[in-house]
Design an enzyme around this catalytic site. Sequence first.
Site, PDB file in Angstrom:
ATOM      1  CD  GLU A  90      72.384  38.957 -59.043  1.00  0.00           C
ATOM      2  OE1 GLU A  90      71.866  37.930 -59.546  1.00  0.00           O
ATOM      3  OE2 GLU A  90      71.914  40.098 -59.212  1.00  0.00           O
TER       4      GLU A  90
ATOM      5  CG  HIS B 191      73.087  49.453 -51.936  1.00  0.00           C
ATOM      6  ND1 HIS B 191      74.307  49.654 -52.550  1.00  0.00           N
ATOM      7  CD2 HIS B 191      72.296  50.447 -52.397  1.00  0.00           C
ATOM      8  CE1 HIS B 191      74.251  50.713 -53.344  1.00  0.00           C
ATOM      9  NE2 HIS B 191      73.039  51.222 -53.264  1.00  0.00           N
TER      10      HIS B 191
ATOM     11  CG  LEU C 250      73.838  18.856 -60.511  1.00  0.00           C
ATOM     12  CD1 LEU C 250      72.517  18.196 -60.880  1.00  0.00           C
ATOM     13  CD2 LEU C 250      74.983  18.199 -61.261  1.00  0.00           C
TER      14      LEU C 250
ATOM     15  CG  HIS D 178      71.841   9.216 -61.850  1.00  0.00           C
ATOM     16  ND1 HIS D 178      72.456  10.137 -62.642  1.00  0.00           N
ATOM     17  CD2 HIS D 178      71.762   9.780 -60.615  1.00  0.00           C
ATOM     18  CE1 HIS D 178      72.734  11.215 -61.927  1.00  0.00           C
ATOM     19  NE2 HIS D 178      72.321  11.028 -60.698  1.00  0.00           N
TER      20      HIS D 178
ATOM     21  CG  ASP E 289      66.230  50.295 -54.018  1.00  0.00           C
ATOM     22  OD1 ASP E 289      65.437  50.992 -54.680  1.00  0.00           O
ATOM     23  OD2 ASP E 289      67.388  50.064 -54.389  1.00  0.00           O
TER      24      ASP E 289
ATOM     25  CG  HIS F 215      76.222   9.228 -58.606  1.00  0.00           C
ATOM     26  ND1 HIS F 215      76.726   9.560 -57.371  1.00  0.00           N
ATOM     27  CD2 HIS F 215      74.955   9.707 -58.629  1.00  0.00           C
ATOM     28  CE1 HIS F 215      75.805  10.216 -56.678  1.00  0.00           C
ATOM     29  NE2 HIS F 215      74.725  10.313 -57.406  1.00  0.00           N
TER      30      HIS F 215
ATOM     31  N   GLY G  23      79.770  19.085 -57.991  1.00  0.00           N
ATOM     32  CA  GLY G  23      78.747  18.211 -57.433  1.00  0.00           C
ATOM     33  C   GLY G  23      77.442  18.978 -57.343  1.00  0.00           C
TER      34      GLY G  23
ATOM     35  CG  HIS H 105      66.353  45.896 -53.334  1.00  0.00           C
ATOM     36  ND1 HIS H 105      65.129  45.449 -53.760  1.00  0.00           N
ATOM     37  CD2 HIS H 105      67.076  46.151 -54.464  1.00  0.00           C
ATOM     38  CE1 HIS H 105      65.099  45.440 -55.089  1.00  0.00           C
ATOM     39  NE2 HIS H 105      66.269  45.854 -55.533  1.00  0.00           N
TER      40      HIS H 105
ATOM     41  NE  ARG I  96      76.804  53.809 -52.069  1.00  0.00           N
ATOM     42  CZ  ARG I  96      76.028  54.262 -53.054  1.00  0.00           C
ATOM     43  NH1 ARG I  96      75.933  53.594 -54.184  1.00  0.00           N
ATOM     44  NH2 ARG I  96      75.313  55.354 -52.903  1.00  0.00           N
TER      45      ARG I  96
ATOM     46  CG  ASP J  51      70.410  15.553 -69.618  1.00  0.00           C
ATOM     47  OD1 ASP J  51      70.274  16.110 -70.714  1.00  0.00           O
ATOM     48  OD2 ASP J  51      70.671  14.345 -69.487  1.00  0.00           O
TER      49      ASP J  51
ATOM     50  CB  ILE K 177      69.188   9.152 -67.788  1.00  0.00           C
ATOM     51  CG1 ILE K 177      68.697   8.050 -68.736  1.00  0.00           C
ATOM     52  CG2 ILE K 177      68.988   8.722 -66.325  1.00  0.00           C
ATOM     53  CD1 ILE K 177      67.235   7.679 -68.577  1.00  0.00           C
TER      54      ILE K 177
END
Lengths: 685, 685
Positions: A418, A468, A119, A264, A476, A29, A117, A480, A359, A158, A190
Amino acid sequence: MSYGELDNLCINTIRVLSADAVANANSGHPGAPMGMAPVSHVLFNRFMRFNPKNPDWINRDRFVLSNGHGCMLQYSLLHLFGYDLSLDDLKHFRQVGSKTPGHPEAADTPGIEVTTGPLGQGFANAVGLAIAQAHTAAIYNKPGYDLVDNYTYMFFGDGCLMEGIASEAASTAGHLQLGNLIGIYDDNHISIDGNTNCAFTEDVLKRFESYGWHCIHVTDGDNDLSAIDAAIAEAKTVKDKPTIIKLTTTIGYGSKLQGTHEVHGSPLKADDIKSIKEKFGFDPEKKFDVPSAVYEHYGETAAKGAAAEEEWNQLFAKYQKEYPEEGKDLARRLAGKLPEGWEKALPTYKSTDPAIASRKLSETILQKLYPIIPELVGGSADLTGSNLTRAKEAVDFQPPSTGLGDWSGRYIRYGVREHGMAAIMNGLAAYGTIIPYGGTFLNFVSYAAGALRLSALSHHRVIYVSTHDSIGLGEDGPTHQPIETLAHFRALPNCMVWRPADGNETSAAYYIALISKHTPSVIALSRQNLPQLENSTIERAIKGGYVAVESEGAQVTLISTGSEVGICIDAVKYLKEKHNVVARVVSLPCWEVFDAQPKEYKLSVLPDGIPILSVEVMTTLGWEKYSHEQFGLNRFGASGPYKDVYAKFEFTPEGISKRAIATIEFWKEVTPIRSPINRAFAQLI
Amino acid sequence: MSYGELDNLCINTIRVLSADAVANANSGHPGAPMGMAPVSHVLFNRFMRFNPKNPDWINRDRFVLSNGHGCMLQYSLLHLFGYDLSLDDLKHFRQVGSKTPGHPEAADTPGIEVTTGPLGQGFANAVGLAIAQAHTAAIYNKPGYDLVDNYTYMFFGDGCLMEGIASEAASTAGHLQLGNLIGIYDDNHISIDGNTNCAFTEDVLKRFESYGWHCIHVTDGDNDLSAIDAAIAEAKTVKDKPTIIKLTTTIGYGSKLQGTHEVHGSPLKADDIKSIKEKFGFDPEKKFDVPSAVYEHYGETAAKGAAAEEEWNQLFAKYQKEYPEEGKDLARRLAGKLPEGWEKALPTYKSTDPAIASRKLSETILQKLYPIIPELVGGSADLTGSNLTRAKEAVDFQPPSTGLGDWSGRYIRYGVREHGMAAIMNGLAAYGTIIPYGGTFLNFVSYAAGALRLSALSHHRVIYVSTHDSIGLGEDGPTHQPIETLAHFRALPNCMVWRPADGNETSAAYYIALISKHTPSVIALSRQNLPQLENSTIERAIKGGYVAVESEGAQVTLISTGSEVGICIDAVKYLKEKHNVVARVVSLPCWEVFDAQPKEYKLSVLPDGIPILSVEVMTTLGWEKYSHEQFGLNRFGASGPYKDVYAKFEFTPEGISKRAIATIEFWKEVTPIRSPINRAFAQLI
Ligand SMILES: [Ca+2]
Ligand SMILES: [Ca+2]
């Protein structure tokens, strides 16, 4: 600051060097490096503090290229400043075995802070790096000792801004008032599909204002070095907000095709490169040609950085004398060592101890480690009360003005973000003074898959507290309840997936997760209570797999993880009582760790001669690796009280026994019955 | 509009009914239903158009509860309006086998448009539903025939807004000027971690303004029904922007704990419910008590909806006469049928045809189907030129004012927003007149994992065009090279993963993907050229797996997918020439489809008696299901020209042969060698 001819020469050198390398690789690029050469030149020479001879200096300014496809920009800079990256390395851009892969990888190249890389990731990593700086400064800085006062700079385009992960991280950074974070948005209109007007017409600065950022627009990013300089200088004066500088640039500046998406992601044509070189006063026939004045100028900047580090080293030596405790602690962290004897704090359990949800077992561990490992910085994606990730005495990491915590706080309220959380944790880990952990439901670690992949690829010690963990979450329901999730992460290289069955196994999971400096861990934890197993110990569990029930003359091995190990042990009794069948049980809390044991040990756990049945309430995919037959759930779960859900899918002693008997019958005719530990050949690593 | 006592009675009925159901289940979320009862009442009775007796009526207004944990609100509404959801169903909230699971599931409950609960998904689904409406209207509406003019309404909370997927979708909706989309933001200042001030302090309306939305704030969402009414009415007048109504409410309104996070996700205590009932004038001793006046009032709304559908049916009958072609086409789409003979357009190839990249083969198919299947609506997450997803004559789906396309356009520029794209596609598929496909790199389908999971769970026919499917993408390197990705999606229930080896297999993949009305497909496509195989035909490939090379007296079966099938075929020659070893080759483009074939067929493909070696340039995880030994890549890839990368990892005829010989040797001593198709027991489905 004033800028002159030498500056233009440097900028154009970056441009032609990047274009040459991309053309030489016939891949890459060129557009972003050519468009962002001016701001890079200004930033790296006039603002950033770094020592190319020691890319690990803790108080260096951090630089993240979130639009990582433009990495020839970064490789050019690293080379020119004298990092261990030769002109020859640039000539091997995008070649197998080079230090200059197609996107920047932290583990491969000196001076690359984080792998980018994919994005948006780098943007969120930078937020993590900035949090880490603010937190580390709050812990260690003292009057007269601004030991840690670096900035984090990031470039993004962008594409990064369109990604949700960047939105999550940007909102977080605004809330956290990270004045040490300065982002430069390459506003070149662009993206790969062409002009951004086809999909991306939002008012970016207004959006960032809504997040609480300080916003600046530099309208001529191609030429107006003074304006760039002024913008960065202004950003540094804003201490209570992150800053975004919208820098309007021309992608592929200098090319005949500048300003179009054609520059690009493809090499420029030979005649275009020649014309660029002519335009910029370079010899059109020469490739990889760096004027000595550029090396000299960049060498001066590098020398200033080396001097700054030397000065810092003296400051730190003095600090260690005046603040011996803090000094020792920071030195320990920088050496990558955990506090001596920390592991003694890990709780152990006897089989007579009550059943506890894993947990909750995890909560006890985090609580016990809180005072002992100060570099543990936790958080949750808005599930603190469910993930049980917060020590009682923890202070939130918050801007003091919120009244909700302070910069030294070790608990981060990530919000329902997350993906952002995971990528921020990658940044926290990359900083060098923090071990991050973060909680969400296992099912929603999938939202963070893009970032978890980079934890693994970049060798970050990040702990995903994933509660969970199965249909055992009950009401749930299927939305879930993970089915495919563990298979996904087990298939990810350099990622440890733990699904502990009881207290000792949970302690083992944290033990290995914490001592594994270069590997992330996903620790899958139950919502429901689990009994303490008779044969489990931390020592056994840290091998990744061990014999939970040995039985003389066993006809079948049941291999299982987490909440199903206890049910398998009940099935052993059921098989004996109802069917006079002898079974043994193996608990396999972590495949990756078990795989790394000597073959002899693995064969003692999964011996030849009898068939093996795997039992886990999720996809069977992958379990064939350890078993002859598989009992699992290759469908979505169900909403209901968890015992009803387990019964519906026959994950009961009876249901397991039925399949164990079928397994024994089915494998009677095969000789020898070989343990799947035996393989015809070894995998490449 | 004026509101009075009856309205309050209705609203309070929703509140107590929801609280009762949550308490009865001893699980669930009462807070959102109680806080959002007023706006629901206003919206459903005064604005929405729907016929409870026919939840599939195409011109119904769509309603999406993006904060799906509040589903007792929706179940209460559906019950009160007379959908096929009884009081008894509400009493079985969150029980195994009920129509009222813990989060709303489109496949389970009449009147639920899309499956929600995983936060942010519903928001993006709603954007998809709104796009679908705009597109369908543009195709079919004629002067005097506003056949399709429904609105899409969505509720969402703080959690949804924090999720990146909602940012992606919101930016897209603003760009697309979707005036038919009206979102109501439950601004209750509470999320699971407590007050939103701990993590979420952005200016939401300013953010949405930056995206191009129309923004309204209703400050008293608990009581001010007229203001709610006026806001929705205003939103409907804004035709060129989506609208967000920020509705400030009190979570758990009426409870002693109202306004706190304690009412978010746990049942209210018995005495609290009693006090609520007293406060609202209900008998505190009665549960699930619905005043008849409420049924009557809601019945009137339902009757109006039924009449509206009847009127629409007459309009459509008239339309079919006046516009027979369009009428027939719409009727066909509504019946869920593809155009007769469409499959004849699928290209076929002979082995003498040139090698072509499967992404290019996919392009040819999409191009050929473009004029034949008008309901195909494609797009890409800003990788159009790489995914090759756009037909030459396609028009972009864009607001006409952009000058870039129009509402009838069948190509969506999703921007770099993979997660948003996937969830928008779920909404497109849910609408009922569109078959969506969308492109990105296979590696970045992982960014969309949360939405792909819901494609599968909700039974949406969505096609994920997933190019650059392996290390074969070459120079972009490990950040872009999938290793774990196919294992992840293969482990996902109700998801077809295709990795075609050549032209006929690519046609087969699209054939099955298009006729499978209730299953999403991930089609993994190569960047590099692939030879046309001798034995491949569409008929064979649609079985998911078939014999690509049969060899008398074969000593080993090589099983493979995609780009490695051709190399396996070369390995057969290599094995014969260099080692006098006879091998056969199986191509297995789709595991899920192969699994569904009769056992006899599967055994003919993977027969007993000789060992099987799998060959795929990614994780071996799961391949044990079809093979005795596995050759794969259980590590990250490398950046370089793809042939060099393949050679590095020994995916060459020689590398395969070496392992085939090891496999034969290793399995010599076992008798019988059973095909892994033979299993001791069947999996539960
Ligand atoms: Ca751009
Ligand atoms: Ca809320």
